[in-house]
Motif scaffolding. Structure first.
Motif, PDB file in Angstrom:
ATOM      1  N   LEU A 161     -10.104 -29.561 -32.459  1.00 20.92           N
ATOM      2  CA  LEU A 161     -11.011 -29.162 -33.532  1.00 20.92           C
ATOM      3  C   LEU A 161     -11.630 -27.810 -33.170  1.00 20.92           C
ATOM      4  O   LEU A 161     -12.772 -27.719 -32.730  1.00 20.92           O
ATOM      5  N   THR A 162     -10.852 -26.778 -33.358  1.00 16.72           N
ATOM      6  CA  THR A 162     -11.240 -25.443 -32.892  1.00 16.72           C
ATOM      7  C   THR A 162     -12.186 -24.710 -33.826  1.00 16.72           C
ATOM      8  O   THR A 162     -12.569 -23.572 -33.555  1.00 16.72           O
ATOM      9  N   GLY A 163     -12.591 -25.351 -34.915  1.00 19.53           N
ATOM     10  CA  GLY A 163     -13.594 -24.747 -35.787  1.00 19.53           C
ATOM     11  C   GLY A 163     -14.949 -24.660 -35.113  1.00 19.53           C
ATOM     12  O   GLY A 163     -15.766 -23.801 -35.449  1.00 19.53           O
ATOM     13  N   THR A 164     -15.203 -25.538 -34.175  1.00 20.68           N
ATOM     14  CA  THR A 164     -16.439 -25.473 -33.400  1.00 20.68           C
ATOM     15  C   THR A 164     -16.260 -24.361 -32.374  1.00 20.68           C
ATOM     16  O   THR A 164     -15.410 -24.466 -31.494  1.00 20.68           O
ATOM     17  N   HIS A 165     -17.038 -23.316 -32.526  1.00 22.22           N
ATOM     18  CA  HIS A 165     -16.872 -22.153 -31.644  1.00 22.22           C
ATOM     19  C   HIS A 165     -17.837 -22.207 -30.465  1.00 22.22           C
ATOM     20  O   HIS A 165     -18.945 -22.715 -30.580  1.00 22.22           O
ATOM     21  N   LYS A 166     -17.374 -21.669 -29.359  1.00 22.97           N
ATOM     22  CA  LYS A 166     -18.203 -21.543 -28.159  1.00 22.97           C
ATOM     23  C   LYS A 166     -18.442 -20.053 -27.946  1.00 22.97           C
ATOM     24  O   LYS A 166     -17.503 -19.276 -27.927  1.00 22.97           O
ATOM     25  N   ALA A 167     -19.688 -19.695 -27.771  1.00 20.96           N
ATOM     26  CA  ALA A 167     -20.002 -18.282 -27.552  1.00 20.96           C
ATOM     27  C   ALA A 167     -20.923 -18.154 -26.351  1.00 20.96           C
ATOM     28  O   ALA A 167     -20.473 -17.885 -25.252  1.00 20.96           O
ATOM     29  N   CYS A 168     -22.202 -18.396 -26.539  1.00 17.23           N
ATOM     30  CA  CYS A 168     -23.168 -18.184 -25.453  1.00 17.23           C
ATOM     31  C   CYS A 168     -23.134 -19.303 -24.418  1.00 17.23           C
ATOM     32  O   CYS A 168     -23.469 -19.087 -23.267  1.00 17.23           O
ATOM     33  N   GLU A 169     -22.768 -20.502 -24.843  1.00 22.16           N
ATOM     34  CA  GLU A 169     -22.746 -21.704 -24.011  1.00 22.16           C
ATOM     35  C   GLU A 169     -24.084 -21.999 -23.343  1.00 22.16           C
ATOM     36  O   GLU A 169     -24.154 -22.611 -22.286  1.00 22.16           O
ATOM     37  N   GLN A 170     -25.167 -21.556 -24.009  1.00 23.07           N
ATOM     38  CA  GLN A 170     -26.502 -21.882 -23.525  1.00 23.07           C
ATOM     39  C   GLN A 170     -27.469 -22.209 -24.657  1.00 23.07           C
ATOM     40  O   GLN A 170     -28.678 -22.229 -24.475  1.00 23.07           O
ATOM     41  N   GLY A 171     -26.926 -22.479 -25.848  1.00 20.29           N
ATOM     42  CA  GLY A 171     -27.749 -22.933 -26.959  1.00 20.29           C
ATOM     43  C   GLY A 171     -28.501 -21.849 -27.695  1.00 20.29           C
ATOM     44  O   GLY A 171     -29.414 -22.155 -28.457  1.00 20.29           O
ATOM     45  N   ALA A 172     -28.132 -20.609 -27.516  1.00 17.51           N
ATOM     46  CA  ALA A 172     -28.886 -19.515 -28.137  1.00 17.51           C
ATOM     47  C   ALA A 172     -28.272 -18.986 -29.424  1.00 17.51           C
ATOM     48  O   ALA A 172     -28.955 -18.339 -30.203  1.00 17.51           O
ATOM     49  N   CYS A 173     -26.985 -19.254 -29.687  1.00 16.58           N
ATOM     50  CA  CYS A 173     -26.326 -18.583 -30.808  1.00 16.58           C
ATOM     51  C   CYS A 173     -26.022 -19.471 -32.002  1.00 16.58           C
ATOM     52  O   CYS A 173     -25.867 -18.982 -33.114  1.00 16.58           O
ATOM     53  N   GLY A 174     -25.879 -20.774 -31.811  1.00 12.52           N
ATOM     54  CA  GLY A 174     -25.608 -21.690 -32.911  1.00 12.52           C
ATOM     55  C   GLY A 174     -24.155 -21.796 -33.329  1.00 12.52           C
ATOM     56  O   GLY A 174     -23.824 -22.553 -34.240  1.00 12.52           O
ATOM     57  N   ALA A 175     -23.245 -21.061 -32.696  1.00  9.67           N
ATOM     58  CA  ALA A 175     -21.836 -21.087 -33.098  1.00  9.67           C
ATOM     59  C   ALA A 175     -21.200 -22.461 -32.916  1.00  9.67           C
ATOM     60  O   ALA A 175     -20.222 -22.787 -33.585  1.00  9.67           O
ATOM     61  N   CYS A 176     -21.748 -23.270 -32.035  1.00 12.09           N
ATOM     62  CA  CYS A 176     -21.165 -24.578 -31.726  1.00 12.09           C
ATOM     63  C   CYS A 176     -21.829 -25.724 -32.487  1.00 12.09           C
ATOM     64  O   CYS A 176     -21.598 -26.891 -32.180  1.00 12.09           O
ATOM     65  N   THR A 177     -22.624 -25.416 -33.501  1.00 14.24           N
ATOM     66  CA  THR A 177     -23.367 -26.448 -34.228  1.00 14.24           C
ATOM     67  C   THR A 177     -22.430 -27.448 -34.907  1.00 14.24           C
ATOM     68  O   THR A 177     -21.501 -27.068 -35.613  1.00 14.24           O
ATOM     69  N   VAL A 178     -22.684 -28.718 -34.659  1.00 14.96           N
ATOM     70  CA  VAL A 178     -22.007 -29.830 -35.328  1.00 14.96           C
ATOM     71  C   VAL A 178     -23.097 -30.816 -35.736  1.00 14.96           C
ATOM     72  O   VAL A 178     -24.260 -30.646 -35.360  1.00 14.96           O
ATOM     73  N   HIS A 179     -22.741 -31.835 -36.487  1.00 16.33           N
ATOM     74  CA  HIS A 179     -23.713 -32.871 -36.831  1.00 16.33           C
ATOM     75  C   HIS A 179     -23.436 -34.112 -36.008  1.00 16.33           C
ATOM     76  O   HIS A 179     -22.288 -34.552 -35.889  1.00 16.33           O
TER      77      HIS A 179
END
Length: 165
Positions: free
Chosen positions: A26-44
């Motif tokens: 499920l590659t739609g979930t993106h990883k960027a900062c990997e420290q919770g600062a950017c929101g790219a990995c937001t899921v429900h």
């Protein structure tokens, strides 16, 4: 996972974002900062937005996880997906999945209208380097109007909560 039962064995130290991308594809979930600062990995998780780069996958055991792949299809876009496209609220697209997941929550909790200021505040944990946010805010307001027939309130008009109290 996105409405379907999924079973995957994970290491206790694996983050949900890694499992989603690397194990489940499920590659739609993106990883960027990997420290919770950017929101790219937001899921429900059980309907609440979470940062999957900070959540251990074991914490999602027996819980409902929704990723951007579970939101809409190419043939049947969700209102927020359609609005982002129509308002040009996505450019490079990297932040878009996290924006969509956060916006779904914002729209779902609109209760009586959204102001541009409220949308900016609610979306402030999701960073975008391309759009300047105006088109994203407009898209969230459009999606709220379409989803629940909630009219957007201009910035200079107080919301019901501000009037009451």
């Amino acid at each position: 996972m996105n409405g379907e039962p999924v079973s995957v064995e994970v290491d206790p130290r694996e983050h949900l974002a890694d499992v989603l991308r690397d194990r489940l594809g499920l590659t739609g979930t993106h990883k960027a900062c990997e420290q919770g600062a950017c929101g790219a990995c937001t899921v429900h998780l059980d309907g609440t937005p979470v940062l999957s780069c900070l959540l251990f996958a074991v914490q999602a055991d027996n819980r409902s996880v929704t990723t951007v792949e579970g939101v809409g299809t190419t043939e049947d876009l969700a209102p927020i997906q359609r609005a982002l496209s129509e308002r040009h609220g996505l450019q490079c697209g990297f932040c878009t999945p996290g924006m969509i997941m956060q916006a779904l929550d914002v729209v779902g909790r609109a209760n009586g209208g959204l102001t541009p200021e409220r949308v900016r505040h609610e979306m402030s944990g999701n960073l975008c380097r391309c759009t300047g946010y105006v088109s994203i805010v407009d898209a969230v307001l459009d999606a709220a109007a379409e989803s629940s027939s909630v009219a957007a309130v201009p910035d200079n008009e107080p919301t019901q909560a501000e009037v009451s109290g």
